[in-house]
Design a protein around this motif. Structure first.
Motif, PDB file in Angstrom:
ATOM      1  N   ASN A   1      -1.230   1.754   3.278  1.00 27.00           N
ATOM      2  CA  ASN A   1      -1.799   3.254   2.585  1.00 27.00           C
ATOM      3  C   ASN A   1      -1.741   3.287   1.283  1.00 27.00           C
ATOM      4  O   ASN A   1      -2.545   3.990   0.535  1.00 27.00           O
ATOM      5  CB  ASN A   1      -0.717   4.424   3.238  1.00 27.00           C
ATOM      6  CG  ASN A   1      -0.778   4.521   4.708  1.00 27.00           C
ATOM      7  OD1 ASN A   1      -2.074   4.400   5.118  1.00 27.00           O
ATOM      8  ND2 ASN A   1       0.289   5.057   5.143  1.00 27.00           N
ATOM      9  N   SER A   2      -0.910   2.436   0.484  1.00 27.61           N
ATOM     10  CA  SER A   2      -1.077   2.521  -1.150  1.00 27.61           C
ATOM     11  C   SER A   2      -2.461   1.788  -1.484  1.00 27.61           C
ATOM     12  O   SER A   2      -2.632   2.008  -2.545  1.00 27.61           O
ATOM     13  CB  SER A   2       0.189   1.485  -1.487  1.00 27.61           C
ATOM     14  OG  SER A   2       1.474   2.416  -1.412  1.00 27.61           O
TER      15      SER A   2
ATOM     16  N   GLY B   1       1.447   0.607   7.673  1.00 29.38           N
ATOM     17  CA  GLY B   1       2.463   1.519   7.155  1.00 29.38           C
ATOM     18  C   GLY B   1       2.236   1.823   5.560  1.00 29.38           C
ATOM     19  O   GLY B   1       1.198   2.161   5.330  1.00 29.38           O
ATOM     20  N   ALA B   2       3.293   1.886   4.741  1.00 28.94           N
ATOM     21  CA  ALA B   2       3.322   2.446   3.420  1.00 28.94           C
ATOM     22  C   ALA B   2       2.301   1.593   2.721  1.00 28.94           C
ATOM     23  O   ALA B   2       1.781   1.804   1.527  1.00 28.94           O
ATOM     24  CB  ALA B   2       4.711   2.657   2.695  1.00 28.94           C
TER      25      ALA B   2
ATOM     26  N   GLU C   1       3.328  -0.537  -5.165  1.00 29.61           N
ATOM     27  CA  GLU C   1       3.714   0.551  -5.680  1.00 29.61           C
ATOM     28  C   GLU C   1       2.874   0.576  -7.144  1.00 29.61           C
ATOM     29  O   GLU C   1       2.736   1.720  -7.584  1.00 29.61           O
ATOM     30  CB  GLU C   1       5.160   0.103  -5.844  1.00 29.61           C
ATOM     31  CG  GLU C   1       5.794   1.605  -6.871  1.00 29.61           C
ATOM     32  CD  GLU C   1       7.348   1.561  -6.931  1.00 29.61           C
ATOM     33  OE1 GLU C   1       7.791   2.446  -7.828  1.00 29.61           O
ATOM     34  OE2 GLU C   1       7.901   0.733  -6.387  1.00 29.61           O
TER      35      GLU C   1
ATOM     36  N   ASP D   1      -0.410   2.468  -6.702  1.00 29.13           N
ATOM     37  CA  ASP D   1       0.125   4.064  -6.717  1.00 29.13           C
ATOM     38  C   ASP D   1       0.029   4.456  -8.067  1.00 29.13           C
ATOM     39  O   ASP D   1      -0.080   5.641  -8.538  1.00 29.13           O
ATOM     40  CB  ASP D   1       1.291   4.212  -5.990  1.00 29.13           C
ATOM     41  CG  ASP D   1       1.127   4.264  -4.540  1.00 29.13           C
ATOM     42  OD1 ASP D   1      -0.083   4.203  -3.817  1.00 29.13           O
ATOM     43  OD2 ASP D   1       2.188   3.946  -3.667  1.00 29.13           O
TER      44      ASP D   1
ATOM     45  N   ALA E   1       5.181  -5.188  -1.644  1.00 32.82           N
ATOM     46  CA  ALA E   1       5.614  -3.790  -1.907  1.00 32.82           C
ATOM     47  C   ALA E   1       5.392  -3.554  -3.398  1.00 32.82           C
ATOM     48  O   ALA E   1       5.081  -2.336  -3.771  1.00 32.82           O
ATOM     49  CB  ALA E   1       6.918  -3.809  -1.346  1.00 32.82           C
TER      50      ALA E   1
END
Length: 453
Positions: A257-258, A253-254, A225, A228, A221
């Protein structure tokens, strides 16, 4: 079935006395010798253990370096291997001048044009903070006559994964030791990107040092980030030289997508553990939106072969990488297959890396030789940024759409030292063995110019 790892320094072997004699006779390429002379190196310059730098350099050129030297992993989750003084210890081999490959060596091998004009930004994501990075990068670039790239000019930007300033490095506890180790990874990444695109801007983004050690969803994660953040900072290409276990969290999920950004090339190392068994490739090289970069052994005087430890395999969570060819996906039962493309990753033909922070702080010499797919991923990211044709890029799609002439097909070697394809029912031999066209260890092949990028 997992097999015992064998050491494989068997690419183009020659006796040390013969290689030294060849060097003295002037076999080494003039450009390569010119690069060495710019650093003030001479044939009499010595490395730890008394090895002449010129002889070490010739052993890199022939791929025979690991006859008398060993390797060790740099950090738990990064995909870099540093050459050691001997096969029996773990102390890094350090030299007074570069013995590994420099920018001109790599450009010659990949037929890259001499002039670089791009000022696109290459983002490199690493664990931990290297306080000597800017000064070490300056030494590397000046040693090879590359343009300066410092913080003051705005060419080099240092960011935390959240977009703020990088924190101070750890001075005590387990983080201090790990940050010293991952400094080698950080230097390798920035040096390789510099070699690929000398005129590009560089953005170094640090995630917490624990991400270089812990294999969990917090780590992935944080890397997501960081991607991004790189996009927000205007990066054209992003490189990640770390690998983690794929699971439902980081493949959906997130986090997924990042790592999906049309028009931005994201490269990731396929790992240094050979064929993965055919079920799950390491994250993030398993993602369809990422270019998975494998590795070759690159002797200067012979054909490239698949590096014996280059990661390859399947990711059964996904149907295919974006734009991936039918021969590639067929090897994985029409699932995502890795690698997509490759570059030099064998420590025996490793890159010259300048690092003063670790892992042997206080040593009088600071040049090391480093390999692993951590070397190939940032180099390929640099070629994407240098070519600049990024608007259609979605994962590796543009590579698979490029003409065959844009690659040098690597047809020899395999990566079956850890797992063998024959031990896994339904797995095709091409996942482990280099051959004509696409294969697991080397993908479509290694770059031949910039037409694929």
């Amino acid at each position: 079935m997992e097999r015992t790892r064998r050491k494989r320094p068997d690419h183009g072997l020659r006796a040390a006395a013969v290689t030294l004699a060849l060097l003295i006779a002037g076999v080494a390429a003039p450009q390569a010798m010119a690069e060495t002379s710019r650093t003030g190196a001479t044939a009499g310059a010595t490395a730890d253990g008394g090895d002449p730098v010129a002889r070490l350099r010739q052993e890199v050129r022939t791929g025979s370096l690991l006859e008398s030297h060993g390797v060790r992993a740099v950090c738990p989750r990064c995909d870099s291997q540093i050459v050691t003084q001997t096969t029996a210890n773990t102390t890094p081999l350090r030299t007074a001048a570069p013995a590994g490959y420099g920018p001109a060596d790599l450009a010659k091998a990949y037929h890259i044009p001499a002039k670089s004009k791009s000022t696109a930004t290459i983002a490199i994501i690493d664990a931990g903070v290297d306080p000597n990075l800017a000064s070490d990068l300056a030494t590397y670039r000046s040693s090879f006559a590359l343009p300066p790239c410092g913080v003051a000019s705005g060419c080099l930007t240092l960011k935390n994964y959240t977009g703020g300033r990088q924190p101070a490095p750890q001075k005590n506890g387990p983080g201090a030791a790990l940050e010293e180790d991952v400094a080698v990874e950080t230097s390798l990444d920035l040096d390789a990107a510099s070699a690929a695109c000398p005129t590009c801007r560089l953005l170094e983004i640090s995630v917490p040092w624990q991400d270089g050690e812990d294999d969990n969803d917090v780590s992935t994660a944080d890397f997501a980030e960081a991607v991004d953040t790189a996009v927000a900072q205007g990066a054209s290409a992003i490189s990640i030289s770390y690998g983690y276990t794929a699971d439902v969290t980081n493949t959906s999920g997130a986090i997924l997508n990042s790592l999906r950004h049309k028009g931005i090339a994201i490269t990731a190392s396929t790992g240094d553990s050979g064929f993965n068994g055919g079920i799950h490739q390491s994250w993030p090289s398993n993602l369809p939106s990422v270019t998975a970069v494998g590795g070759v052994a690159l002797p200067a005087d012979g054909p490239a072969t698949a590096w014996w430890a280059a990661g390859s395999g399947c990711e059964t969570r996904f149907a295919a990488a974006t734009g991936q060819s039918a021969p590639a996906t067929a090897a994985c039962g029409h699932h995502r297959a890795a690698a997509d493309v490759s570059a030099d990753a064998d420590p025996a033909t490793g890159l010259a890396v300048y690092d003063t922070y670790a892992p042997s702080s206080g040593e009088p010499y600071n040049w090391t030789i480093v390999g692993g797919t951590s070397a190939s991923a940032p180099y390929i990211a640099g070629l994407y940024a240098r070519a600049g044709h990024l608007s259609p890029v979605q994962g590796p799609n543009s590579l698979y759409e490029a003409p065959a002439s844009a690659f040098t097909d690597v047809t020899g070697g395999n990566n079956e030292d850890y797992h063998q394809c024959a031990d896994y029912p339904g797995v095709k031999a091409s996942l482990c063995n280099a051959g004509t066209g696409w294969d697991g260890p080397t993908g479509i092949g290694m770059p031949h110019g910039l037409d694929a990028f």
